[in-house]
Design a protein around this motif. Structure first.
Motif, mmCIF file in Angstrom:
data_model
loop_
_atom_site.group_PDB
_atom_site.id
_atom_site.type_symbol
_atom_site.label_atom_id
_atom_site.label_comp_id
_atom_site.label_asym_id
_atom_site.label_seq_id
_atom_site.Cartn_x
_atom_site.Cartn_y
_atom_site.Cartn_z
ATOM 1 N N ASP A 168 0.840 -1.269 0.099
ATOM 2 C CA ASP A 168 -0.018 -0.080 0.048
ATOM 3 C C ASP A 168 0.917 1.214 0.073
ATOM 4 O O ASP A 168 1.894 1.450 0.785
ATOM 5 N N ILE A 169 0.836 2.056 -0.828
ATOM 6 C CA ILE A 169 1.633 3.301 -0.983
ATOM 7 C C ILE A 169 1.328 4.038 0.504
ATOM 8 O O ILE A 169 2.386 4.887 0.834
ATOM 9 N N GLU A 170 0.371 4.148 0.812
ATOM 10 C CA GLU A 170 0.175 4.958 2.357
ATOM 11 C C GLU A 170 0.943 4.139 3.490
ATOM 12 O O GLU A 170 1.156 4.986 4.551
ATOM 13 N N ARG A 171 1.416 3.114 3.067
ATOM 14 C CA ARG A 171 2.075 2.214 4.236
ATOM 15 C C ARG A 171 3.613 2.234 3.591
ATOM 16 O O ARG A 171 4.383 1.248 3.863
ATOM 17 N N THR A 172 3.915 3.137 2.683
ATOM 18 C CA THR A 172 5.242 3.266 2.201
ATOM 19 C C THR A 172 6.004 4.372 2.609
ATOM 20 O O THR A 172 5.179 5.380 2.739
ATOM 21 N N VAL A 173 7.178 4.388 2.825
ATOM 22 C CA VAL A 173 7.848 5.554 2.979
ATOM 23 C C VAL A 173 9.314 5.775 2.313
ATOM 24 O O VAL A 173 9.971 4.634 1.978
ATOM 25 N N MET A 174 9.571 6.818 1.891
ATOM 26 C CA MET A 174 10.564 7.173 0.662
ATOM 27 C C MET A 174 11.795 7.771 1.467
ATOM 28 O O MET A 174 11.370 8.953 1.956
ATOM 29 N N ILE A 175 13.017 7.451 1.484
ATOM 30 C CA ILE A 175 14.023 8.008 2.327
ATOM 31 C C ILE A 175 15.136 8.494 1.263
ATOM 32 O O ILE A 175 15.747 7.651 0.567
ATOM 33 N N GLY A 176 15.264 9.999 1.350
ATOM 34 C CA GLY A 176 16.271 10.500 0.344
ATOM 35 C C GLY A 176 17.219 11.561 0.769
ATOM 36 O O GLY A 176 16.607 12.370 1.965
ATOM 37 N N ASP A 177 18.296 11.997 0.293
ATOM 38 C CA ASP A 177 18.937 13.296 0.448
ATOM 39 C C ASP A 177 18.575 14.369 -0.322
ATOM 40 O O ASP A 177 19.201 15.272 -0.203
ATOM 41 N N THR A 178 17.487 14.158 -1.251
ATOM 42 C CA THR A 178 17.344 15.515 -2.232
ATOM 43 C C THR A 178 15.746 15.757 -2.358
ATOM 44 O O THR A 178 14.987 14.841 -1.761
ATOM 45 N N THR A 179 15.409 16.828 -2.724
ATOM 46 C CA THR A 179 14.165 17.468 -2.830
ATOM 47 C C THR A 179 13.297 16.425 -3.987
ATOM 48 O O THR A 179 12.251 16.370 -3.815
ATOM 49 N N HIS A 180 13.963 15.922 -4.706
ATOM 50 C CA HIS A 180 13.528 14.979 -5.808
ATOM 51 C C HIS A 180 12.996 13.826 -5.233
ATOM 52 O O HIS A 180 12.061 13.440 -5.627
ATOM 53 N N ASP A 181 13.677 13.457 -4.289
ATOM 54 C CA ASP A 181 12.943 12.224 -3.638
ATOM 55 C C ASP A 181 11.932 12.598 -2.704
ATOM 56 O O ASP A 181 10.944 11.629 -2.808
ATOM 57 N N LEU A 182 12.020 13.487 -2.012
ATOM 58 C CA LEU A 182 10.571 13.999 -1.261
ATOM 59 C C LEU A 182 9.476 14.359 -2.073
ATOM 60 O O LEU A 182 8.396 13.979 -1.650
ATOM 61 N N GLN A 183 9.719 14.997 -3.000
ATOM 62 C CA GLN A 183 8.699 15.437 -4.120
ATOM 63 C C GLN A 183 8.223 14.327 -4.678
ATOM 64 O O GLN A 183 6.826 14.169 -4.900
ATOM 65 N N MET A 184 8.849 13.219 -5.068
ATOM 66 C CA MET A 184 8.352 11.868 -5.496
ATOM 67 C C MET A 184 7.236 11.372 -4.415
ATOM 68 O O MET A 184 6.320 10.718 -5.185
ATOM 69 N N ALA A 185 8.011 11.473 -3.133
ATOM 70 C CA ALA A 185 7.085 10.848 -2.289
ATOM 71 C C ALA A 185 5.833 11.562 -2.256
ATOM 72 O O ALA A 185 4.795 10.882 -2.054
ATOM 73 N N ILE A 186 5.743 12.829 -2.348
ATOM 74 C CA ILE A 186 4.569 13.647 -2.154
ATOM 75 C C ILE A 186 3.543 13.290 -3.302
ATOM 76 O O ILE A 186 2.329 12.916 -3.231
ATOM 77 N N ASN A 187 4.264 13.033 -4.490
ATOM 78 C CA ASN A 187 3.304 13.078 -5.816
ATOM 79 C C ASN A 187 2.705 11.752 -5.648
ATOM 80 O O ASN A 187 1.840 11.489 -6.370
ATOM 81 N N ALA A 188 3.589 10.524 -5.128
ATOM 82 C CA ALA A 188 2.885 9.221 -5.040
ATOM 83 C C ALA A 188 1.932 9.143 -3.945
ATOM 84 O O ALA A 188 1.276 7.980 -3.753
ATOM 85 N N GLY A 189 1.933 9.979 -3.099
ATOM 86 C CA GLY A 189 1.021 9.865 -1.771
ATOM 87 C C GLY A 189 1.632 8.849 -0.902
ATOM 88 O O GLY A 189 1.171 8.316 0.105
ATOM 89 N N ALA A 190 3.136 8.937 -0.661
ATOM 90 C CA ALA A 190 3.518 8.163 0.386
ATOM 91 C C ALA A 190 4.451 9.108 1.346
ATOM 92 O O ALA A 190 4.359 10.368 1.096
ATOM 93 N N ALA A 191 4.803 8.665 2.365
ATOM 94 C CA ALA A 191 5.608 9.299 3.299
ATOM 95 C C ALA A 191 7.166 9.751 2.915
ATOM 96 O O ALA A 191 7.640 8.906 2.026
ATOM 97 N N GLY A 192 7.584 10.633 3.294
ATOM 98 C CA GLY A 192 9.111 11.064 3.010
ATOM 99 C C GLY A 192 9.860 11.428 4.205
ATOM 100 O O GLY A 192 9.355 12.040 5.162
ATOM 101 N N ILE A 193 11.097 10.885 4.232
ATOM 102 C CA ILE A 193 11.863 11.075 5.412
ATOM 103 C C ILE A 193 13.376 11.678 4.592
ATOM 104 O O ILE A 193 13.842 11.093 3.590
ATOM 105 N N ALA A 194 13.722 12.723 5.307
ATOM 106 C CA ALA A 194 14.956 13.370 4.790
ATOM 107 C C ALA A 194 16.184 13.161 5.282
ATOM 108 O O ALA A 194 16.284 12.697 6.597
ATOM 109 N N VAL A 195 17.327 12.823 4.821
ATOM 110 C CA VAL A 195 18.535 12.819 5.375
ATOM 111 C C VAL A 195 19.547 14.163 5.044
ATOM 112 O O VAL A 195 19.432 14.475 4.137
ATOM 113 N N HIS A 196 20.153 14.399 6.070
ATOM 114 C CA HIS A 196 20.773 15.909 5.893
ATOM 115 C C HIS A 196 21.998 15.904 5.727
ATOM 116 O O HIS A 196 22.781 16.852 5.683
#
Length: 219
Positions: free
Chosen positions: A159-187
């Motif tokens: 389920d996309i709603e039980r999926t989290v995307m972890i990444g170091d770029t805004t490209h990763d986080l925006q993909m998560a938003i576009n897909a309806g998934a959660a996003g975690i950032a690494v700094h």
């Protein structure tokens, strides 16, 4: 036992699991220099990391005529292949992945790398058997299009709603938003903290150890 928040954890590769940001940026700059082009700054070269290679070169060198991009890509690959064997995983990545797998999470990768490049990197890091599925930019749409996450969830029956995307770029986080998934950032990767935080990730980690602890306690 507390019910898990996520079933599928998707990682970006470069700058998230692999300490490769500086090398990629330097190779983009070297490719431009080889061809006598204006060399992008460190920030410009780092910002495009995570995109598919063609898209990355177009963003880093926006004023170039389209017919010249294949030559830039060829020079980038020349420089990167000379250096990628020296790249290493961030400290703690191997233990984190083994722990999460043991805890029953599905693990996947969504990356701007090519399929050949990712398979080579996974083989070199001895991680080929760790991930349940992977998706590369030359197989589908580049980030931040949601296709990678949509395809991974379908492949694994998640389920996309039980999926989290972890990444170091805004490209990763925006993909998560576009897909309806959660996003975690690494700094500790390619994009600045304020750029990542503007996309409201559910958590931000300044190290792999912090990320690992949060996932154990909250994912």
């Amino acid at each position: 036992m507390t019910k898990k928040r996520f079933d599928l954890i998707v990682f970006d590769w470069d700058g998230t699991l692999m300490d490769s940001t500086a090398t990629i940026a330097a190779c983009i700059q070297a490719a431009a220099k080889d061809l006598g082009l204006a060399v992008p700054s460190n920030r410009q070269a780092s910002y495009v990391i995570g995109l598919g290679l063609q898209e990355a070169m177009q963003a880093a060198l926006p004023d170039l005529e389209p017919r010249h991009y294949p030559r830039v890509v060829e020079r980038y690959r020349y420089h990167y292949l000379a250096k990628d064997k020296g790249l290493t995983l961030f400290d703690g990545v191997r233990d984190m992945l083994a722990d999460l797998s043991q805890r029953g999470y599905f693990l996947a990768i969504a990356t701007g790398k090519s399929r050949v490049g990712l398979n080579r990197a996974l083989d070199a890091a001895n991680l080929l058997s760790v991930f349940d599925a992977t998706r590369c930019a030359d197989e589908t749409f580049s980030k931040p299009h949601p296709a990678m996450l949509q395809e991974l969830t379908r492949e694994l029956g998640q389920d996309i709603e039980r999926t989290v995307m972890i990444g170091d770029t805004t490209h990763d986080l925006q993909m998560a938003i576009n897909a309806g998934a959660a996003g975690i950032a690494v700094h500790y990767g390619a994009h600045a903290v304020h750029e990542l935080e503007a996309l409201n990730p559910v958590y931000s980690a300044s190290s792999v150890a912090e990320l690992h602890r949060w996932l154990i306690d909250n994912a």
